[in-house]
Design an enzyme around this catalytic site. Sequence first.
Site, mmCIF file in Angstrom:
data_model
loop_
_atom_site.group_PDB
_atom_site.id
_atom_site.type_symbol
_atom_site.label_atom_id
_atom_site.label_comp_id
_atom_site.label_asym_id
_atom_site.label_seq_id
_atom_site.Cartn_x
_atom_site.Cartn_y
_atom_site.Cartn_z
ATOM 1 N N LYS A 88 1.185 4.165 -2.872
ATOM 2 C CA LYS A 88 0.837 5.579 -2.644
ATOM 3 C C LYS A 88 2.023 6.498 -2.928
ATOM 4 O O LYS A 88 1.864 7.614 -3.396
ATOM 5 C CB LYS A 88 0.307 5.764 -1.217
ATOM 6 C CG LYS A 88 -1.038 5.078 -0.985
ATOM 7 C CD LYS A 88 -2.105 5.624 -1.922
ATOM 8 C CE LYS A 88 -3.453 4.966 -1.722
ATOM 9 N NZ LYS A 88 -4.501 5.517 -2.603
ATOM 10 N N TYR B 176 0.839 -1.208 0.000
ATOM 11 C CA TYR B 176 0.000 0.000 0.000
ATOM 12 C C TYR B 176 0.869 1.252 0.000
ATOM 13 O O TYR B 176 0.671 2.179 -0.795
ATOM 14 C CB TYR B 176 -0.911 -0.031 1.225
ATOM 15 C CG TYR B 176 -1.838 1.158 1.355
ATOM 16 C CD1 TYR B 176 -3.035 1.197 0.654
ATOM 17 C CD2 TYR B 176 -1.516 2.234 2.177
ATOM 18 C CE1 TYR B 176 -3.895 2.278 0.775
ATOM 19 C CE2 TYR B 176 -2.368 3.320 2.306
ATOM 20 C CZ TYR B 176 -3.553 3.332 1.606
ATOM 21 O OH TYR B 176 -4.402 4.412 1.726
#
Length: 251
Positions: free
Chosen positions: A159, A155
């Site tokens: 990002k 994740y």
Amino acid sequence: MTGRFSGKNAIVTGAASGIGRATAHRLAGDGANLLCVDRDEAGLADLLASLTGSHIALTADLSLAQACTEVVQTALRHWDGRIDILVNAAAILIRQPILEHSRETWDLTIDINLKAPFRLARDVVASMIEGGIRGAIANVGSIEAVLPIAGHAAYTASKGAVTMLTRSAAFETAPYGIRVNAVAPGATATGMNADLRRDDPDRWREMLSGTPMGRHALPEEIASVIAFLVSDEASYVTGAVVTADGGWTLH
Ligand SMILES: NC(=O)c1ccc[n+]([C@@H]2O[C@H](COP(=O)([O-])OP(=O)(O)OC[C@H]3O[C@@H](n4cnc5c(N)ncnc54)[C@H](O)[C@@H]3O)[C@@H](O)[C@H]2O)c1
């Protein structure tokens, strides 16, 4: 309907829940026509029932390249070739220590969180350039692009990449009058962390204890930043990553 997005056509992904849903409400409330996209069909139906105005929904799994293509083609067909706004909010967070991270969960995270925003932005930008539309794109990044949380490797990596995708797309599209920005939210109460808030409230409180404002955000507080970024009020803003984190990254 009148409002600052009156007559504008906007695609919102991840619209069935959380920040995407709040953004759909915000844009529709200000007059936009929406194409709401999510893999959650029931959530989309619920959203559409709660909106006033002329909107459509498309159930799609954005981990698939073909689904991203269909999203943009559906919008172009429905709106006679004109897309003004794209909001990339759909994403997943799979909590796994790096040593246990499987190839499958890594790939799925990158497919949804990074490749889908790229694929959608690429096709939307192509249509904007062809139509001479000075449109706007907002990506939803995260403060985890600069501040990793243990167990979030894929994740966090996705990002970080969304931040630089935003900046490079902004650089290349600025000459066409197209703007590309991102919001980097801190802890926001949404479906993404509903399990953590329910099952491990102490961990959630511990995370918030590092937030100078001492509370999490509501999805609407992130949606208002997105709405600003895709509005004409941000007409000279491109390549920006606006942090909305209650001060989390101040220390
Ligand atoms: N909630 C937070 O604390 C927080 C913090 C920083 C950034 N963000 C970002 O905000 C954005 C919105 O997330 P949220 O917090 O509202 O979470 P959420 O889980 O409430 O909403 C995400 C939506 O994306 C959809 N989605 C997931 N995978 C999909 C796929 N393959 N195809 C289509 N739709 C898919 C889900 O069905 C869901 O409706 C995400 O980009 C997330 O990374 C959230």
